[in-house]
Scaffold this active site. Sequence first.
Site, short mmCIF file in Angstrom:
data_model
loop_
_atom_site.label_atom_id
_atom_site.label_comp_id
_atom_site.label_asym_id
_atom_site.label_seq_id
_atom_site.Cartn_x
_atom_site.Cartn_y
_atom_site.Cartn_z
N ASN A 17 -25.86 50.70 -29.80
CA ASN A 17 -25.43 49.61 -30.69
C ASN A 17 -25.13 50.13 -32.09
OD1 ASN A 17 -25.49 46.77 -29.45
ND2 ASN A 17 -27.34 47.75 -28.60
N HIS A 114 -30.82 41.17 -29.21
CA HIS A 114 -31.82 41.09 -28.14
C HIS A 114 -31.10 40.98 -26.79
CE1 HIS A 114 -35.65 40.30 -26.30
NE2 HIS A 114 -35.11 39.30 -25.65
N GLU A 179 -23.28 43.40 -25.66
CA GLU A 179 -23.95 43.69 -26.94
C GLU A 179 -23.00 44.40 -27.88
OE1 GLU A 179 -27.87 45.45 -26.86
OE2 GLU A 179 -28.25 44.70 -24.86
C1 GRF Z 1 -30.51 47.09 -26.60
O1 GRF Z 1 -30.56 46.58 -25.29
C2 GRF Z 1 -30.90 46.03 -27.60
O2 GRF Z 1 -30.51 44.75 -27.21
C3 GRF Z 1 -32.40 46.13 -27.60
O3 GRF Z 1 -32.67 47.51 -27.49
C4 GRF Z 1 -31.59 48.14 -26.82
C5 GRF Z 1 -31.11 49.24 -27.72
O4 GRF Z 1 -30.13 50.02 -27.12
N1 GRF Z 1 -32.95 45.52 -28.79
P1 GRF Z 1 -29.34 51.09 -27.97
O5 GRF Z 1 -30.37 52.04 -28.58
O6 GRF Z 1 -28.54 50.37 -29.00
O7 GRF Z 1 -28.48 51.80 -26.96
#
Ligand code: GRF
Length: 208
Positions: A17, A114, A179
């Site tokens: 992300n 989330h 996401e």
């Molecule tokens: C994601 O699924 C987010 O929704 C949750 O933790 C995960 C993080 O993934 N809070 P990344 O490190 O961004 O790949």
Amino acid sequence: MKERMEVAVLASGTGSNFEALSRASLDERFPAAVRLLITDNPEAGAISIAESMGIEHAVVDCGAKRGSMSPESSARMAQLCAARGVGLVCLAGFMRIVKGELMSAYQGRMLNIHPALLPSFRGLDGQKQALEYGVRWSGCTVHFVDEGVDTGPIVIQRAVPVRDEDTVESLSARILVEEHAAYPEAVRLFAEGGLRIVGRRVFIRERA
Ligand code: GRF
């Protein structure tokens, strides 16, 4: 050209992300620019992403208590952000509850993502909780951060179907695609000043 909003991302793990937000901000027309990665984990994959994209990063020791952050670490993060004129803090897989100085300095200017449709399946392993519960739809939620765990006002949600053959991994992967679209979208709306919080509700005003 209008000055862009400076963004700090807090991440503890893989950092996909963080990468999605950073990539979105490579476009000069995007109203926010990711300037800083802060992590509590010196092993976080997010660090190598930051290095490869030329984004500054800082490792802040948050203390031994799992899921929680020491007052000193919170103060340090607040200081790092303030020093860079950060206007928005984005939690992206940051595995500690934010409190203390960082919380007070950035309340109303801090978002989290989330991997479930809140208010269902708050806390850890949202995808596993959803699968085990047997819901037909799950997804992701971008919300403002308040003092609770995944309880703040909701900005954006994107839904995905849960399929019979799904495992936690396959469902998580399907949610992650959403996401990576939802988070930059929420950041754009925030940076354009298009979000208004009224109680629990967030009203979105798109730029004309
Ligand atoms: C994601 O699924 C987010 O929704 C949750 O933790 C995960 C993080 O993934 N809070 P990344 O490190 O961004 O790949």
